[in-house]
Design an enzyme around this catalytic site. Structure first.
Site, PDB file in Angstrom:
ATOM      1  N   SER A  25     -15.791  60.353  98.116  1.00 23.78           N
ATOM      2  CA  SER A  25     -15.626  59.458  99.343  1.00 23.78           C
ATOM      3  C   SER A  25     -16.896  61.029 100.544  1.00 23.78           C
ATOM      4  O   SER A  25     -17.343  62.393 100.246  1.00 23.78           O
ATOM      5  CB  SER A  25     -14.914  59.451 100.301  1.00 23.78           C
ATOM      6  OG  SER A  25     -13.750  60.754 100.541  1.00 23.78           O
ATOM      7  N   TYR A  58     -18.919  56.131  99.661  1.00 25.15           N
ATOM      8  CA  TYR A  58     -18.248  55.666 101.233  1.00 25.15           C
ATOM      9  C   TYR A  58     -17.846  56.434 102.546  1.00 25.15           C
ATOM     10  O   TYR A  58     -17.451  57.909 101.588  1.00 25.15           O
ATOM     11  CB  TYR A  58     -17.075  54.647 100.063  1.00 25.15           C
ATOM     12  CG  TYR A  58     -15.439  56.184 100.069  1.00 25.15           C
ATOM     13  CD1 TYR A  58     -14.549  56.101 101.162  1.00 25.15           C
ATOM     14  CD2 TYR A  58     -15.592  55.644  98.752  1.00 25.15           C
ATOM     15  CE1 TYR A  58     -13.705  56.729 100.141  1.00 25.15           C
ATOM     16  CE2 TYR A  58     -14.425  56.638  98.231  1.00 25.15           C
ATOM     17  CZ  TYR A  58     -13.516  56.719  99.159  1.00 25.15           C
ATOM     18  OH  TYR A  58     -12.595  57.656  99.036  1.00 25.15           O
TER      19      TYR A  58
END
Length: 126
Positions: A25, A58
């Site tokens: 992430s 993400y």
């Protein structure tokens, strides 16, 4: 016809952390996410201005007001602390919707200070 359009953009944010051993992430200050309309767990593309790397991951929420941009997991190999990034999210919509769509763009200073927000990217002059 379905088109993929720029939805939100964080322009020239600075990497404050890179953690190879964190669970993937990119942690982004929640204020920055709000400014660009990026949601937690949303897919993002990251463009490293300093080394030319382009990668996908993400978004996860970073502490609000912290100015954090932390590239985590395998993506930490693509950016170093101090690198300038462009972080983008995209949305799919019909051709008709795309013709009136405006992205949320947030521009930053060298120390991750939000300078201004816009609903368009200026026309590039020849």
């Amino acid at each position: 016809m379905i088109r993929t359009m720029l939805q939100g953009k964080l322009h020239r944010v600075k990497v404050t952390q890179a953690d190879l051993h964190y669970e993937g992430s990119c942690a982004i200050d929640q204020d920055f996410m709000d400014a660009a309309g990026i949601l937690e767990y949303e897919a993002i593309d990251i463009y490293n201005v300093d080394n030319g790397q382009r990668f996908s991951t993400y978004a996860i929420a970073g502490e609000r007001g912290s100015r954090i941009i932390s590239v985590n997991g395998a993506a930490a190999r693509c950016a170093c602390v101090g690198d300038k990034l462009i972080i983008c999210s995209y949305v799919q919509m019909s051709d008709e919707q795309a013709r009136s769509h405006s992205p949320k763009v947030a521009y930053f200073s060298g120390e991750n200070e939000l300078q201004r927000q816009a609903k368009a990217i200026p026309v590039q002059v020849a």
